[in-house]
Motif scaffolding. Structure first.
Motif, PDB file in Angstrom:
ATOM      1  N   ILE A 167      -6.126   4.463   8.065  1.00  0.00           N
ATOM      2  CA  ILE A 167      -5.897   3.021   8.084  1.00  0.00           C
ATOM      3  C   ILE A 167      -4.493   2.765   8.589  1.00  0.00           C
ATOM      4  N   GLU A 168      -4.321   1.693   9.326  1.00  0.00           N
ATOM      5  CA  GLU A 168      -2.999   1.314   9.829  1.00  0.00           C
ATOM      6  C   GLU A 168      -2.197   0.795   8.647  1.00  0.00           C
ATOM      7  N   GLN A 169      -0.896   1.090   8.614  1.00  0.00           N
ATOM      8  CA  GLN A 169      -0.071   0.793   7.441  1.00  0.00           C
ATOM      9  C   GLN A 169      -0.021  -0.684   7.055  1.00  0.00           C
ATOM     10  N   SER A 170      -0.299  -1.584   7.963  1.00  0.00           N
ATOM     11  CA  SER A 170      -0.290  -3.014   7.650  1.00  0.00           C
ATOM     12  C   SER A 170      -1.416  -3.412   6.703  1.00  0.00           C
ATOM     13  N   PHE A 171      -2.462  -2.572   6.612  1.00  0.00           N
ATOM     14  CA  PHE A 171      -3.655  -2.934   5.865  1.00  0.00           C
ATOM     15  C   PHE A 171      -3.823  -2.189   4.547  1.00  0.00           C
ATOM     16  N   GLY A 172      -2.936  -1.259   4.263  1.00  0.00           N
ATOM     17  CA  GLY A 172      -3.013  -0.519   3.015  1.00  0.00           C
ATOM     18  C   GLY A 172      -2.062   0.651   3.037  1.00  0.00           C
ATOM     19  N   GLY A 173      -1.950   1.322   1.896  1.00  0.00           N
ATOM     20  CA  GLY A 173      -1.065   2.471   1.846  1.00  0.00           C
ATOM     21  C   GLY A 173      -0.937   3.047   0.465  1.00  0.00           C
ATOM     22  N   PRO A 174      -0.075   4.050   0.319  1.00  0.00           N
ATOM     23  CA  PRO A 174       0.104   4.728  -0.964  1.00  0.00           C
ATOM     24  C   PRO A 174       0.931   3.901  -1.936  1.00  0.00           C
ATOM     25  N   ASN A 175       0.754   4.189  -3.234  1.00  0.00           N
ATOM     26  CA  ASN A 175       1.567   3.538  -4.261  1.00  0.00           C
ATOM     27  C   ASN A 175       2.925   4.223  -4.410  1.00  0.00           C
ATOM     28  N   SER A 176       3.075   5.418  -3.863  1.00  0.00           N
ATOM     29  CA  SER A 176       4.361   6.119  -3.832  1.00  0.00           C
ATOM     30  C   SER A 176       4.404   6.938  -2.547  1.00  0.00           C
ATOM     31  N   SER A 177       5.496   7.627  -2.297  1.00  0.00           N
ATOM     32  CA  SER A 177       5.660   8.300  -1.008  1.00  0.00           C
ATOM     33  C   SER A 177       4.716   9.494  -0.846  1.00  0.00           C
ATOM     34  N   VAL A 178       4.302   9.708   0.408  1.00  0.00           N
ATOM     35  CA  VAL A 178       3.476  10.848   0.794  1.00  0.00           C
ATOM     36  C   VAL A 178       4.117  11.480   2.026  1.00  0.00           C
ATOM     37  N   PRO A 179       3.854  12.759   2.288  1.00  0.00           N
ATOM     38  CA  PRO A 179       4.455  13.416   3.437  1.00  0.00           C
ATOM     39  C   PRO A 179       3.841  12.982   4.757  1.00  0.00           C
ATOM     40  N   ARG A 180       4.492  13.340   5.812  1.00  0.00           N
ATOM     41  CA  ARG A 180       3.939  13.124   7.150  1.00  0.00           C
ATOM     42  C   ARG A 180       2.876  14.189   7.408  1.00  0.00           C
ATOM     43  N   CYS A 181       1.803  13.810   8.100  1.00  0.00           N
ATOM     44  CA  CYS A 181       0.709  14.747   8.418  1.00  0.00           C
ATOM     45  C   CYS A 181       1.185  15.818   9.369  1.00  0.00           C
TER      46      CYS A 181
END
Length: 113
Positions: A99-113
């Motif tokens: 999903i594109e970051q404008s439409f949702g995301g994590p509740n805390s930080s996650v690493p880069r893929c």
């Protein structure tokens, strides 16, 4: 290392090219340890969010996400045209994708893929 697979997310994680590409592109891999340890809960910011099979606005839509759905976010990756994408699984429906970051995301930080 685990190989990318089609279908429901199990022990392997489905990864796509950060800048699009074709369905016949070489598969990427990720370790099972990284997949499980770095996963965070997340959410959709609005209803009807497109969950895509690659981090690209023209990629195939795997399903739709809604505000009330439970989400697992594995990692983030840059996409074309300065977009940023989250690799997720909609736990309510079982649909994996990006999903594109404008439409949702994590509740805390996650690493880069």
């Amino acid at each position: 290392m685990l190989k990318k697979t089609a279908g429901v997310l199990g022990a392997a994680i489905i990864l796509g090219s950060a800048y699009g590409g074709t369905a016949s592109a070489a598969p990427e891999t990720v370790s099972a340890a990284t997949a499980g340890i770095n996963a965070e809960s997340g959410r959709f910011y609005q209803d009807g969010v497109n969950i895509r099979n690659r981090p690209n606005l023209t990629a195939t839509i795997n399903g739709l996400g809604y505000v009330g759905h439970k989400v697992t976010v594995y990692c983030g990756t840059p996409g074309p045209l300065e977009t940023y994408w989250w690799r997720i699984t909609d736990n309510t429906t079982g649909v994996p994708g990006y999903i594109e970051q404008s439409f949702g995301g994590p509740n805390s930080s996650v690493p880069r893929c």
